[in-house]
Design an enzyme around this catalytic site. Structure first.
Site, mmCIF file in Angstrom:
data_model
loop_
_atom_site.group_PDB
_atom_site.id
_atom_site.type_symbol
_atom_site.label_atom_id
_atom_site.label_comp_id
_atom_site.label_asym_id
_atom_site.label_seq_id
_atom_site.Cartn_x
_atom_site.Cartn_y
_atom_site.Cartn_z
ATOM 1 N N HIS A 57 0.854 -1.193 0.000
ATOM 2 C CA HIS A 57 0.000 0.000 0.000
ATOM 3 C C HIS A 57 0.890 1.244 0.000
ATOM 4 C CE1 HIS A 57 -3.703 2.201 0.714
ATOM 5 N NE2 HIS A 57 -3.011 2.963 1.550
ATOM 6 N N ASP A 77 -6.904 -2.881 4.274
ATOM 7 C CA ASP A 77 -5.677 -2.218 4.762
ATOM 8 C C ASP A 77 -5.499 -2.246 6.279
ATOM 9 O OD1 ASP A 77 -5.119 -1.548 2.113
ATOM 10 O OD2 ASP A 77 -6.202 0.353 2.271
ATOM 11 N N GLU A 107 8.666 1.144 -3.081
ATOM 12 C CA GLU A 107 7.851 -0.083 -3.094
ATOM 13 C C GLU A 107 8.603 -1.204 -3.805
ATOM 14 O OE1 GLU A 107 3.667 0.257 -4.248
ATOM 15 O OE2 GLU A 107 3.783 2.418 -3.958
HETATM 16 C C1 GAR Z 1 1.191 0.860 -6.118
HETATM 17 O O1 GAR Z 1 1.570 2.143 -5.739
HETATM 18 C C2 GAR Z 1 0.505 0.139 -4.963
HETATM 19 O O2 GAR Z 1 1.050 0.465 -3.714
HETATM 20 C C3 GAR Z 1 -0.892 0.693 -5.094
HETATM 21 O O3 GAR Z 1 -1.151 0.676 -6.475
HETATM 22 C C4 GAR Z 1 0.086 0.897 -7.174
HETATM 23 C C5 GAR Z 1 0.238 -0.195 -8.208
HETATM 24 O O4 GAR Z 1 1.331 0.062 -9.034
HETATM 25 N N1 GAR Z 1 -1.808 -0.105 -4.368
HETATM 26 C C6 GAR Z 1 -2.873 0.412 -3.755
HETATM 27 O O5 GAR Z 1 -3.150 1.598 -3.785
HETATM 28 C C7 GAR Z 1 -3.718 -0.610 -2.998
HETATM 29 N N2 GAR Z 1 -4.594 0.044 -2.090
HETATM 30 P P1 GAR Z 1 1.897 -1.084 -9.991
HETATM 31 O O6 GAR Z 1 0.698 -1.657 -10.770
HETATM 32 O O7 GAR Z 1 2.828 -0.353 -10.914
HETATM 33 O O8 GAR Z 1 2.585 -2.114 -9.157
#
Ligand code: GAR
Length: 187
Positions: A102, A143, A172
């Site tokens: 997250h 969450d 991340e």
């Molecule tokens: C990431 O920033 C992840 O943390 C967020 O979506 C993005 C996905 O990026 N997740 C959430 O917001 C879940 N609540 P990605 O498709 O490039 O990995």
């Protein structure tokens, strides 16, 4: 195995870590609720099985999901940018084996409606001096599962939701593989 709804850059970070021998694992498959997700192409490029589940949230979809999961017998289920709620039956069946990444320092900016740029916009509107990302276990509530690891990122005075998102996303990509390595080593 992974769940992803979007571009799949976190999914890719784990694929790369496995290919660089930083994680000893095999990705059994990707489940997505979005037939246009960039994550699908990433899976196909690495010969990873993809299951697209339309109507995610419907009873028939939950059954299809259960049967896919039973076939793949995953040790660990990773939600990497997956925006739908996992059915309670599945969170109970795979308790302590489902993790989510997250883009905030939970418990701040978590729960329904807080995803992607909505999170970064709220951080900037609140005037927070720092933000970050969290990997946590998934339970029945959005969450709210136990936090495994977090990484803090400074908020800069001229940040926009997009610049902050990019800085958090880069963290991340380190955090998620490092937690997966840690959890698989504990097994
Ligand atoms: C990431 O920033 C992840 O943390 C967020 O979506 C993005 C996905 O990026 N997740 C959430 O917001 C879940 N609540 P990605 O498709 O490039 O990995």
């Amino acid at each position: 195995m992974f769940f992803a709804s979007g571009s799949g850059s976190n999914f890719q970070a784990v694929i790369d870590a496995i290919e660089n021998n930083e994680i000893d694992a095999v990705i059994t498959g990707l489940i997505t609720d979005n037939e246009y997700a960039g994550a699908i192409r990433r899976a196909e490029n690495h010969n990873i099985c993809v299951s697209i589940i339309n109507n995610f949230g419907a009873d028939e979809a939950a059954e299809e999901l259960l049967s896919v999961l039973k076939g793949w017998t995953p040790d660990l289920i990773i939600l990497a940018g997956f925006l739908k709620k996992i059915p309670d039956e599945i969170t109970r069946l795979y308790q302590n084996r489902i993790i989510n990444i997250h883009p905030s320092l939970l418990p701040k900016y978590g729960g329904k409606g807080f995803y992607g740029n909505h999170v970064h916009k709220a951080v900037l509107e609140a005037g927070d001096k720092s933000s970050g990302c969290t990997v946590h276990y998934v339970n029945e509530n959005y969450d709210e599962g136990k936090i495994i690891k977090q990484k803090t990122v400074d908020v800069l005075p001229d940040d926009t939701p997009e610049t902050l998102a990019a800085r958090v996303l880069a963290e991340e990509h380190n955090l998620l593989p490092s937690v997966i390595r840690q959890l698989l080593n504990q097994k």
